[in-house]
Design a protein around this motif. Structure first.
Motif, PDB file in Angstrom:
ATOM      1  N   UNK A  53       4.910 -41.526  74.538  1.00 19.98           N
ATOM      2  CA  UNK A  53       5.957 -42.028  75.439  1.00 19.98           C
ATOM      3  C   UNK A  53       5.425 -42.402  76.815  1.00 19.98           C
ATOM      4  N   UNK A  54       4.165 -42.739  76.893  1.00 21.79           N
ATOM      5  CA  UNK A  54       3.585 -43.262  78.130  1.00 21.79           C
ATOM      6  C   UNK A  54       3.573 -44.777  78.084  1.00 21.79           C
ATOM      7  N   UNK A  84       5.290 -42.093  61.804  1.00 20.41           N
ATOM      8  CA  UNK A  84       5.600 -40.733  62.266  1.00 20.41           C
ATOM      9  C   UNK A  84       6.718 -40.747  63.306  1.00 20.41           C
ATOM     10  N   UNK A  85       6.651 -41.716  64.223  1.00 22.10           N
ATOM     11  CA  UNK A  85       7.665 -41.816  65.279  1.00 22.10           C
ATOM     12  C   UNK A  85       9.027 -42.148  64.691  1.00 22.10           C
ATOM     13  N   UNK A 121       9.540 -48.433  71.778  1.00 24.09           N
ATOM     14  CA  UNK A 121      10.964 -48.084  71.778  1.00 24.09           C
ATOM     15  C   UNK A 121      11.215 -47.175  70.572  1.00 24.09           C
ATOM     16  N   UNK A 122      10.924 -45.890  70.681  1.00 25.04           N
ATOM     17  CA  UNK A 122      10.947 -44.998  69.509  1.00 25.04           C
ATOM     18  C   UNK A 122      12.268 -44.975  68.757  1.00 25.04           C
ATOM     19  N   UNK A 123      13.388 -45.147  69.447  1.00 25.81           N
ATOM     20  CA  UNK A 123      14.703 -45.019  68.823  1.00 25.81           C
ATOM     21  C   UNK A 123      15.270 -46.337  68.320  1.00 25.81           C
ATOM     22  N   UNK A 124      14.533 -47.410  68.474  1.00 23.68           N
ATOM     23  CA  UNK A 124      15.066 -48.731  68.168  1.00 23.68           C
ATOM     24  C   UNK A 124      15.359 -48.884  66.678  1.00 23.68           C
ATOM     25  N   UNK A 125      16.402 -49.656  66.358  1.00 23.33           N
ATOM     26  CA  UNK A 125      16.671 -50.082  64.991  1.00 23.33           C
ATOM     27  C   UNK A 125      15.873 -51.353  64.746  1.00 23.33           C
ATOM     28  N   UNK A 126      15.030 -51.325  63.713  1.00 21.59           N
ATOM     29  CA  UNK A 126      13.975 -52.337  63.588  1.00 21.59           C
ATOM     30  C   UNK A 126      13.966 -52.910  62.171  1.00 21.59           C
ATOM     31  N   UNK A 170      19.460 -40.014  71.649  1.00 24.90           N
ATOM     32  CA  UNK A 170      18.539 -39.000  72.127  1.00 24.90           C
ATOM     33  C   UNK A 170      17.087 -39.476  72.025  1.00 24.90           C
ATOM     34  N   UNK A 171      16.262 -38.902  72.842  1.00 23.65           N
ATOM     35  CA  UNK A 171      14.855 -39.260  72.863  1.00 23.65           C
ATOM     36  C   UNK A 171      14.178 -38.795  71.582  1.00 23.65           C
ATOM     37  N   UNK A 172      13.133 -39.532  71.194  1.00 18.80           N
ATOM     38  CA  UNK A 172      12.332 -39.095  70.069  1.00 18.80           C
ATOM     39  C   UNK A 172      11.666 -37.770  70.376  1.00 18.80           C
TER      40      UNK A 172
END
Length: 349
Positions: free
Chosen positions: A12-13, A40-41, A262-267, A346-348
């Motif tokens: 998350x950097x 993994x994310x 963008x860890x939470x994105x719908x992709x 929420x954050x990953x």
């Protein structure tokens, strides 16, 4: 060195433009490691779930003349069509029976459909299926139009920005289309609390690695809930007919970069990705994607909604398509689920 940059991103950097560019230009040296981190994310946020969206392509009329698009206004070789409101609602009803809980209404920018017409369609679908989400992909509209559609029950809106470089945008579109207006629309949608989707073509004419690195900074700034990308695929009846297509290789790499950014994105693993490569959608899932968009449109119009040449699944019934996809996705270790598939705030972990 490149793995260290992937680790930095997956922690998350934020990466700089130069760091993104370095990864893109040296992707062969970190590809599999990036894909592993992207999976993994995704799994930490959404598990092994792959969400399906029922795509209803309701019209191939369009007022715009984008240089890359097969349904552009000046394509006189295209047989045009419009679904009626009843046909659109019936597509959603059929999709619900097949397990869809999100419907995507997508079409060209067709002035035949007023705000009142769209609002009526949205309300009818929501009345029939109150547990479903409705995603709109109707192009550029006014703030008031977006507001009416939201109040009628629309949940999400897809509006691909196509490129984060204004000069590049001008080379893809005629002069009567404005990059600033496209960004205005995206901002309006965010202000109205839509779940917003943006996106771009990978390998579009005149695109550079610098442009792709800028895309990542743009996405980080906009922070959308959805990002739809796919390879550029030429269409024989457009000014870009002779340009080289994009590749599944670069598209899947960009999918993985987006997942870590963008860890939470719908992709989505898009139909275009499956068109350019027979295993493209599976490769997209293996690079961190978690959405598929099978077609619910009547079979007799699918061939007419042809943004690019060679589009897959134009002759399959929706039930056939879903059955096939379920088996293919299971081979990736993931599973198609019956779920609205909402964005997780929420954050990953």
């Amino acid at each position: 060195m490149y793995k260290q940059l992937v680790d930095k991103l997956s922690s998350n950097n934020e990466l700089s433009f130069d760091e993104y560019l370095m990864l893109i230009e040296h992707r062969d040296e970190c590809r599999e490691y990036l894909y592993s981190k992207a999976r993994d994310t995704r799994d930490k946020v959404y598990g092994k779930k792959v969400f399906i969206r029922g795509l209803i392509e309701f019209s191939n009329y369009c007022k715009n003349n984008c240089y890359y698009c097969g349904i552009r206004r000046d394509n006189n070789d295209l047989q045009r069509y419009r679904l009626t409101a009843d046909e659109i609602v019936r597509c959603a009803d059929n999709g619900y029976e097949l397990g869809f809980r999100t419907f995507v209404l997508q079409g060209g920018e067709d002035s035949h459909f007023s705000d009142d017409t769209f609002c009526s369609i949205i309300k009818r679908i929501k009345d029939n299926h109150p547990d479903c989400a409705i995603t709109l992909s109707l192009g550029e509209r006014s703030y008031e139009s977006y507001k009416q559609l939201k109040e009628a029950g629309a949940d999400r809106y897809l509006l691909r920005h196509e490129t984060a470089n204004e000069e590049h945008y001008k080379r893809l579109h005629p002069a009567d289309m404005s990059y600033k207006n496209r960004l205005r629309c995206i901002n309006d949608l965010k202000l109205l609390n839509y779940q917003v989707g943006v996106g771009f073509m990978v390998g579009s004419p005149f695109q550079t690695n610098d442009d792709l690195a800028k895309e990542m900074l743009f996405l980080k700034k906009v922070n959308p809930q959805m990002v739809g990308i796919g390879p550029f695929i030429s269409h024989k009846d457009t000014p870009f007919r002779d340009y080289e297509n994009g590749t599944a290789e670069l598209t899947t790499f960009m999918l993985a970069l987006i997942r870590l950014t963008l860890p939470n994105v719908l992709l989505p693993a898009t139909t275009a990705l499956g068109t350019i490569d027979p295993l493209g959608r599976e490769k997209g899932i293996n690079a961190g994607a978690n959405v598929l968009m099978p077609n619910l449109s009547p079979v007799d119009v699918r061939e007419k909604y042809k943004l690019y040449d060679g589009k897959i699944c134009t002759g399959e019934e929706a039930a056939q398509c879903i059955s096939c996809l379920k088996l293919r996705i299971e081979k990736t270790g993931c599973q198609i689920v019956t779920d609205r598939g909402d964005y997780k705030i929420q954050e990953a972990i």
